[in-house]
Design a protein around this motif. Structure first.
Motif, PDB file in Angstrom:
ATOM      1  N   ASN A 147      46.406  42.490  33.570  1.00  0.00           N
ATOM      2  CA  ASN A 147      45.333  42.655  34.546  1.00  0.00           C
ATOM      3  C   ASN A 147      45.046  41.323  35.220  1.00  0.00           C
ATOM      4  O   ASN A 147      44.989  40.287  34.549  1.00  0.00           O
ATOM      5  CB  ASN A 147      44.058  43.159  33.863  1.00  0.00           C
ATOM      6  CG  ASN A 147      44.243  44.516  33.238  1.00  0.00           C
ATOM      7  OD1 ASN A 147      44.893  45.388  33.785  1.00  0.00           O
ATOM      8  ND2 ASN A 147      43.680  44.695  32.058  1.00  0.00           N
ATOM      9  N   VAL A 148      44.854  41.362  36.535  1.00  0.00           N
ATOM     10  CA  VAL A 148      44.416  40.179  37.263  1.00  0.00           C
ATOM     11  C   VAL A 148      43.286  40.614  38.189  1.00  0.00           C
ATOM     12  O   VAL A 148      43.469  41.424  39.078  1.00  0.00           O
ATOM     13  CB  VAL A 148      45.572  39.476  38.030  1.00  0.00           C
ATOM     14  CG1 VAL A 148      46.277  40.412  38.981  1.00  0.00           C
ATOM     15  CG2 VAL A 148      45.075  38.246  38.744  1.00  0.00           C
ATOM     16  N   ALA A 149      42.089  40.111  37.888  1.00  0.00           N
ATOM     17  CA  ALA A 149      40.893  40.519  38.622  1.00  0.00           C
ATOM     18  C   ALA A 149      40.298  39.330  39.361  1.00  0.00           C
ATOM     19  O   ALA A 149      40.076  38.279  38.758  1.00  0.00           O
ATOM     20  CB  ALA A 149      39.860  41.091  37.655  1.00  0.00           C
ATOM     21  N   ASP A 167      45.563  45.003  39.540  1.00  0.00           N
ATOM     22  CA  ASP A 167      44.113  44.943  39.681  1.00  0.00           C
ATOM     23  C   ASP A 167      43.547  46.020  38.765  1.00  0.00           C
ATOM     24  O   ASP A 167      43.894  47.199  38.915  1.00  0.00           O
ATOM     25  CB  ASP A 167      43.729  45.211  41.136  1.00  0.00           C
ATOM     26  CG  ASP A 167      42.244  45.078  41.386  1.00  0.00           C
ATOM     27  OD1 ASP A 167      41.435  45.415  40.483  1.00  0.00           O
ATOM     28  OD2 ASP A 167      41.871  44.641  42.482  1.00  0.00           O
ATOM     29  N   PRO A 168      42.704  45.663  37.788  1.00  0.00           N
ATOM     30  CA  PRO A 168      42.230  46.663  36.818  1.00  0.00           C
ATOM     31  C   PRO A 168      41.321  47.730  37.423  1.00  0.00           C
ATOM     32  O   PRO A 168      41.149  48.785  36.822  1.00  0.00           O
ATOM     33  CB  PRO A 168      41.482  45.828  35.773  1.00  0.00           C
ATOM     34  CG  PRO A 168      41.131  44.566  36.461  1.00  0.00           C
ATOM     35  CD  PRO A 168      42.188  44.333  37.506  1.00  0.00           C
ATOM     36  N   VAL A 201      41.445  31.236  36.099  1.00  0.00           N
ATOM     37  CA  VAL A 201      41.998  30.159  36.918  1.00  0.00           C
ATOM     38  C   VAL A 201      41.180  30.100  38.207  1.00  0.00           C
ATOM     39  O   VAL A 201      41.098  31.088  38.941  1.00  0.00           O
ATOM     40  CB  VAL A 201      43.487  30.412  37.252  1.00  0.00           C
ATOM     41  CG1 VAL A 201      44.042  29.305  38.135  1.00  0.00           C
ATOM     42  CG2 VAL A 201      44.310  30.541  35.981  1.00  0.00           C
ATOM     43  N   SER A 202      40.577  28.943  38.468  1.00  0.00           N
ATOM     44  CA  SER A 202      39.775  28.798  39.682  1.00  0.00           C
ATOM     45  C   SER A 202      40.688  28.656  40.895  1.00  0.00           C
ATOM     46  O   SER A 202      41.852  28.270  40.769  1.00  0.00           O
ATOM     47  CB  SER A 202      38.837  27.601  39.579  1.00  0.00           C
ATOM     48  OG  SER A 202      39.570  26.399  39.717  1.00  0.00           O
ATOM     49  N   TYR A 221      40.475  33.751  39.593  1.00  0.00           N
ATOM     50  CA  TYR A 221      41.071  34.978  39.070  1.00  0.00           C
ATOM     51  C   TYR A 221      40.976  34.993  37.548  1.00  0.00           C
ATOM     52  O   TYR A 221      41.138  33.970  36.894  1.00  0.00           O
ATOM     53  CB  TYR A 221      42.555  35.067  39.441  1.00  0.00           C
ATOM     54  CG  TYR A 221      42.790  35.270  40.910  1.00  0.00           C
ATOM     55  CD1 TYR A 221      42.730  36.539  41.474  1.00  0.00           C
ATOM     56  CD2 TYR A 221      43.086  34.192  41.734  1.00  0.00           C
ATOM     57  CE1 TYR A 221      42.945  36.726  42.827  1.00  0.00           C
ATOM     58  CE2 TYR A 221      43.303  34.370  43.083  1.00  0.00           C
ATOM     59  CZ  TYR A 221      43.233  35.639  43.622  1.00  0.00           C
ATOM     60  OH  TYR A 221      43.443  35.825  44.963  1.00  0.00           O
ATOM     61  N   ASN A 222      40.774  36.184  36.998  1.00  0.00           N
ATOM     62  CA  ASN A 222      40.734  36.380  35.567  1.00  0.00           C
ATOM     63  C   ASN A 222      41.977  37.191  35.164  1.00  0.00           C
ATOM     64  O   ASN A 222      42.166  38.311  35.635  1.00  0.00           O
ATOM     65  CB  ASN A 222      39.462  37.129  35.163  1.00  0.00           C
ATOM     66  CG  ASN A 222      39.280  37.155  33.681  1.00  0.00           C
ATOM     67  OD1 ASN A 222      39.515  36.163  33.003  1.00  0.00           O
ATOM     68  ND2 ASN A 222      38.863  38.296  33.169  1.00  0.00           N
TER      69      ASN A 222
END
Length: 108
Positions: A7-9, A84-85, A42-43, A15-16
């Motif tokens: 997942n990348v949100a 994208d979750p 990650v900012s 991004y998380n």
């Protein structure tokens, strides 16, 4: 071989990246003793700086998030799909065999 889903949100300022409980269970089954982290944030500034020096950040996050090196992941999975979750839409795909070959050619 299958696909590992990460997942990348988008979050405020970055991004998380995270693993679903199903992905964590699958990784523990395939790689006993591996330790996964719940998420990596990650900012935008860090992401941009990192990509300027090392390329796309996703390939670098894999070993930290999964607790397994990319070479070992490539033996069990064909690809990693970052989704994208909220809507499960793919955001980025890494073909693991290609990624490992590129890393090996860079280290020679």
């Amino acid at each position: 071989m299958g696909t590992l889903i990460i997942n990348v949100a988008p979050q405020i300022g970055g991004y998380n990246f995270s693993l679903s409980p199903k992905a964590r269970t699958e990784l523990q089954s395939l790689f006993p003793g591996s330790v996964q982290v719940r998420h990596i944030y990650v900012s935008y500034d860090t992401n941009w700086d990192f990509e300027q020096m090392h390329g796309r950040v996703e390939g670098q996050i894999l070993p930290f998030l999964t607790g397994v090196d990319v070479q070992a992941l490539a033996e069990k999975f064909d690809r990693v799909t970052f989704v994208d979750p909220t809507d499960r839409e793919p955001q980025y795909i890494i073909q693991l065999t290609t990624h490992v070959q590129e890393e090996q050619s860079l280290s020679r």
